[in-house]
Design a protein around this motif. Structure first.
Motif, short mmCIF file in Angstrom:
data_model
loop_
_atom_site.label_atom_id
_atom_site.label_comp_id
_atom_site.label_asym_id
_atom_site.label_seq_id
_atom_site.Cartn_x
_atom_site.Cartn_y
_atom_site.Cartn_z
N UNK B 212 0.74 -1.41 0.02
CA UNK B 212 0.05 -0.02 -0.06
C UNK B 212 0.79 1.37 0.08
N UNK B 213 1.87 1.38 0.74
CA UNK B 213 2.65 2.47 0.74
C UNK B 213 3.42 2.77 -0.47
N UNK B 319 6.19 -7.17 3.53
CA UNK B 319 5.73 -6.96 4.87
C UNK B 319 4.32 -6.48 4.55
N UNK B 320 4.15 -5.44 3.83
CA UNK B 320 2.75 -4.75 3.47
C UNK B 320 2.07 -5.99 2.88
N UNK B 323 0.37 -8.85 4.96
CA UNK B 323 -0.98 -8.32 5.71
C UNK B 323 -2.10 -7.99 4.44
N UNK B 324 -1.92 -7.43 3.42
CA UNK B 324 -2.63 -7.10 2.49
C UNK B 324 -3.37 -8.21 1.90
N UNK B 326 -3.85 -11.08 3.32
CA UNK B 326 -4.67 -12.01 4.46
C UNK B 326 -6.09 -12.12 4.39
N UNK B 327 -6.61 -11.27 3.26
CA UNK B 327 -7.90 -11.23 3.04
C UNK B 327 -8.48 -12.34 2.01
N UNK B 366 5.85 -11.86 6.56
CA UNK B 366 5.37 -12.59 7.80
C UNK B 366 6.52 -12.53 8.94
N UNK B 369 7.95 -9.08 10.07
CA UNK B 369 6.99 -8.47 10.98
C UNK B 369 6.89 -9.15 12.42
N UNK B 370 7.48 -10.38 12.50
CA UNK B 370 7.28 -11.18 13.70
C UNK B 370 8.07 -10.45 14.55
N UNK B 371 7.64 -10.87 16.28
CA UNK B 371 8.11 -10.48 17.04
C UNK B 371 9.57 -11.01 17.51
N UNK B 374 10.96 -7.81 14.15
CA UNK B 374 10.64 -6.63 13.37
C UNK B 374 11.65 -5.48 13.56
N UNK B 378 12.11 -4.88 9.67
CA UNK B 378 11.15 -3.83 9.14
C UNK B 378 11.36 -2.42 9.67
N UNK B 379 11.65 -2.27 10.87
CA UNK B 379 12.24 -0.99 11.44
C UNK B 379 13.13 -0.39 10.65
#
Lengths: 449, 494
Positions: B212-213, B319-320, B323-324, B326-327, B366, B369-371, B374, B378-379
């Motif tokens: 998305x970004x 990463x995005x 999540x995008x 997942x639907x 996935x 972005x995992x604990x 991240x 990602x950061x």
């Protein structure tokens, strides 16, 4: 912002005394016409999947757009909780798969909530009060509902709730007993209802609590907590805390240890049971939602909402005590609902306020109770009550009746002014008209894309 | 009658307005060419009835002297754009029978302005790819071939169908989307023009999301002017997309032929990649000379964080995407493979519905972005992204108006030649284009030369935020200087 010194309420174990430590996450449905990120209606009780936009159903290429009304409601609530308002906050995605979560993620606020630390003053039955710290308040989407009883082998999903705005209000672990927890939720509910930001209707699921419970020996550091999910009545909150605390005490006194986990309260069986352990806990993979810009507003936005705030329960109570000379207990009872307080003030105008309070608490409420009516459905208006032919003195004397069984108090001594009894029907009609009018007004409030 | 499909969009528009040609004839000519060119697999769905109906409506309007800026212009639409009542698959098995009940904002604006839809165009599955080889609906075969070699080539990706169709005269223009180069790279591979506008210039509403970004829609056409005409219709603020820019849309076409005298063009030294073949350097040097000759000033600049861009991109975009995407769970629409319980159903559905590259990116996304990961991935990638933006900001602060780079590190390659072993080999295709998405800037790819095999090569111009007009003016200068339009030989209709 720790809890002030107050009676330590300890639970007796076989070996020690134990202190319960409770923190709450309240999910309060925001009063708004449209959902948090779509224009679909939030009305309760529609046919399944009748209030679902393309966004709520997470169709390909759909994008969320924030509903300004919901932001205003959250900020208003923050102001009512005397909390820090964050002029910049961020929406994050909380990722997990569930059939009633169409996007595969919930849009929530993780690192940067719209509202920061605040305070709620909680009033106890005995007239004492204490403060509970608010950690934060954030906005998030509600999920849909899975229906498991419609088909022998399949589940159905109703997305009417999907995307409805919730405020998650997180308290600090400042509560020390089931009674305190119940009083806290009661007070929070009152504040929300005063503000008009959540109707507090727990039966409809518009106010739900996740309750974090741990126990410790007095003076020890905090124990391991368990989270009891989705408790949906104030009574159950109290029961859940009591059985969970007892369960933890039993384990600890047997030399066991508490596993951090998520539990469910089964009201029928009067027990909590494990839902998932810490190891099974989801990794939600939070990250800022790239479909939404950070939520930003200026001081003027806050100032405007502040200027429009109603008199809040604490202020009203203080005023009733100060101006009317009521006891804190009586004032607390009268301000519990905004409508009741307004009714009282009208009854009291031109009469002795203490007598009027006495009349309200010792006779009027009993009568409403007996008739199973809310104050809005009262058979008599405040105006009519004020013109009750009994003197202030007689109203005062009603206090003695308190000692008598409730049953005997009801329906006695009621001497309405002329037309009072006939007013019954009219009042009912007026009430219905009022409700209808209000609904129309809500519908006209613009929803957003 | 002259070949209507070889007209430029601007020529067709002018002739339609002058009533020299009809929308019907123009559309029919294209439908006929599409039929002949099916071997290219550029279209995944032809919509002749739609097209003819729209063309008839256009003729009626034109007959009354009415009609929008694109009245009667036949276009192809990338299958990532939702088209109301017309199957939209994102070229994924998971959406193989999906028919949206809504129209994307960008395409609805094209129809508002009178354009005619010929059909839906092939792309890499969910736009994840640089060669159109990940499409669940088959490869696109480029209309281009190496000199003296019949080996099928890729048209680039992810908007490979769009590029092939425009290059092979199967439409006058097409829509694309660009997340890391998906418009500019295929445009360069097929000798046409493609522009990725500034992030927020076109609404993303109704476009199947990849990242998305980074995602942004843009046009393909055979000339710079034609892309300018299309972008004007596609762009604009949309209340349904919170990230769309509240900025007036200029008449981009007016920038065509505008003087570039005195404009400062930056040449970033970091884009001269080690081991870059001379055939890539050559058009770049020429481009510099052409712009200089037109009065622009050439300035050497540095974009020091360029080398980190590709790695950071391949963290943020997946990463995005994870999540995008997942639907697509088999619950509400699209493919569903039954399972013994809900989790099994998810797993079966997504394993069967997503292709290998999409699954790979979902897993990468996935993971990052995992604990516990991240912050490290990602950061950190987001920090790199900020630095890349700053690099560009510094260039603009120096007074640079636009930046000139090669569009791709090579010409088109053969189907199956790249990425079968190491996916990074394929990812390297985006090396010159991803920075532009990371910084949200506009970038245009303009044909500027040929490689040793006679295949087209493109130059990329990067503009300031909302500096699309500069890109059209500069792109036009390069286009004029580069000589006659590059047209593939029509081997498929012999």
């Amino acid at each position: 912002m720790n809890a002030p010194v107050r009676n330590p309420k300890l639970l007796k174990g076989d070996k020690h005394d134990w202190q319960v430590v409770i923190g709450m996450e309240i999910h309060a449905q925001v009063t708004s016409n449209a959902k948090l990120f779509s224009g679909a209606s939030t009305e309760f009780g529609g046919e399944p999947n009748s209030h679902v936009s393309l966004v709520d159903a997470a169709m390909p290429g759909m994008l969320p757009v924030i509903n300004k009304k919901c932001v205003e409601q959250a900020v208003k609530t923050g102001l009512g909780l005397k909390a820090k308002i964050n002029k910049k906050s961020v929406f994050d995605r909380k990722n997990y798969f569930y059939p009633d979560l169409p996007q595969g993620y919930q849009i929530s606020q993780f690192k940067h909530p719209v509202v920061g630390e605040g305070i709620v003053t909680v009033d106890m039955q005995d007239g004492s009060s204490f403060e509970v710290g608010i950690e934060r308040l954030h906005l998030e989407q509600d999920a849909g509902k899975s229906l498991h009883d419609q088909h022998p082998s399949m589940s159905y999903v109703d997305l009417n709730r999907s995307g409805v705005a919730l405020m998650e209000i997180v308290s600090k672990p400042d509560l020390r007993s089931a009674e305190e927890a119940k009083a806290y939720v009661t007070k929070l509910r009152t504040i929300l209802r005063y503000l008009g930001t959540c109707d507090g209707d727990m039966e409809k699921g518009n106010l739900r609590a996740d309750v974090n419970v741990s126990v410790r020996k007095p003076g020890d550091p905090l124990g391991t907590r368990c989270e009891i999910k989705n408790v949906n009545s104030i009574r159950f909150i109290g029961q859940a805390i009591e059985v969970e605390a007892r369960r933890q005490i039993d384990i600890l006194e047997d030399g066991g240890k508490i596993d951090q986990e998520t539990r469910l309260f089964d009201a029928a069986k009067g027990e909590t049971r494990s839902m998932r352990s810490k190891e099974e806990a989801h990794d939600y993979r939070y990250f800022p939602d790239p479909d939404l810009l950070p939520l930003e507003f200026d001081d003027a936005f806050i100032a405007k909402l502040k200027a429009d705030l109603p008199e809040l329960p604490d202020e009203k109570k203080a005023r009733f005590v100060k101006d009317f000379g009521l006891s804190p207990y009586d004032a607390g009872v009268l301000i519990a609902e905004r409508e009741t307080a307004a009714f009282f003030e009208e009854v009291a105008s031109g009469r002795d306020p203490k007598a009027a309070a006495n009349f309200m608490i010792n006779e009027f409420f009993g009568r409403l109770n007996k008739e199973d009516k809310t104050i809005e459905q009262s058979p008599i208006s405040a105006e009519q009550a004020r013109h009750d032919r009994r003197s202030d003195r007689r109203w005062h004397d009603l206090r003695q009746d308190r000692q008598r069984p409730l049953r005997n108090r009801l329906g006695r001594g009621w001497r309405p002014a002329r037309g009072g009894r006939e007013a019954w029907h009219e009042a009912g009609d007026r009430h219905r008209r009022h409700r209808k009018g209000r609904r129309r007004y809500h519908r006209e409030e613009p929803g957003q894309g | 009658m002259a070949d209507l499909t070889s007209l430029t969009l601007a020529e067709a528009r002018d002739q339609l307005r002058a009533k020299k040609i009809s929308a019907k004839d123009l559309t029919d000519a294209h439908l006929k060419e599409m039929e002949k060119a099916r071997v290219l697999n550029a279209y995944v769905l032809e919509t002749p009835e739609h097209a003819q109906k729209m063309a008839a409506a256009s003729d009626a309007k034109l007959g009354r002297g009415e009609g929008g800026p694109l009245e009667g212009i036949p276009l192809g639409i990338k299958d990532l754009f939702a088209t109301n009542g017309v199957r939209t698959t994102a070229c994924s098995k998971i959406l193989e029978n999906f028919v949206p009940q809504y129209e994307s904002t960008v395409t609805s604006q094209l129809w508002r302005d009178g354009a005619v839809m010929l059909g839906k165009l092939n792309n890499d599955e969910f736009a994840m790819g640089s060669s159109n080889e990940t499409s669940a609906l088959g490869n696109v075969i480029s209309p281009w071939r190496r000199k003296g070699d019949d080996k099928p080539l890729v048209p680039g990706g992810s908007s490979g169908g769009s590029a092939a169709a425009v290059s092979a005269n199967l439409c006058l223009g097409a829509t694309g989307t660009d997340t890391g180069g998906s418009i500019r790279q295929p445009a360069a591979f097929t000798g046409i023009v493609g522009i990725k506008p500034t992030y927020g210039r076109c609404s993303r509403w109704g476009i199947v999301a990849f990242a998305s970004s980074l995602d942004q829609a843009g046009p393909f056409a055979r000339t710079v002017q034609d892309t300018a005409i299309l972008l004007r219709s596609m762009a604009g603020q949309d209340p349904k997309d919170s990230t769309s820019a509240d900025k007036a849309v200029p008449d981009y076409e007016k920038a065509i032929g505008r003087s570039v005298k005195g404009m400062k063009i930056g040449i970033p030294k970091e884009y001269r990649v080690e081991g870059m073949p001379a055939e890539i350097d050559e058009p770049w040097d020429k481009g510099r000379e052409w712009l200089k000759a037109a009065g622009a000033e050439i300035v050497d600049i540095s974009l020091p964080h360029t080398k980190y861009a590709l790695s950071a991109y391949y963290i943020i975009a997946p990463a995005e995407a994870s999540s995008n995407l997942a639907r697509y769970d088999g619950v509400r629409y699209g493919l569903r493979v039954p399972g013994k319980d809900i989790v099994d159903m998810y797993q079966q559905t997504r394993a069967a519905g997503f292709g290998k590259e999409v699954r790979r990116r979902i897993m990468i996304g996935t993971y990052v972005l995992s604990a516990g990961y991240y912050d490290a991935y990602y950061l950190r990638a987001q920090k790199v992204r900020t630095l890349i933006k700053k690099d560009f900001d510094n260039a603009w602060k120096q007074g640079i108006d636009a930046i000139l780079t090669p569009a791709t590190p090579s010409g088109a390659f053969g189907i199956g030649e790249k990425g079968s072993g190491d996916p990074v080999e394929m990812y390297l295709n985006d090396i010159f284009t991803v920075t532009v998405n990371m910084a949200g800037l506009p970038g245009i790819s303009v044909p500027a030369g040929r490689d040793r095999n006679g295949l087209p090569l493109g130059l990329q111009l990067i503009g300031k935020p909302f500096g699309e007009e500069d890109l059209f003016a500069l792109g036009h200068v390069i286009e004029q200087a580069a000589g006659p339009r590059m047209t593939p030989e029509k081997w498929w209709s012999k």
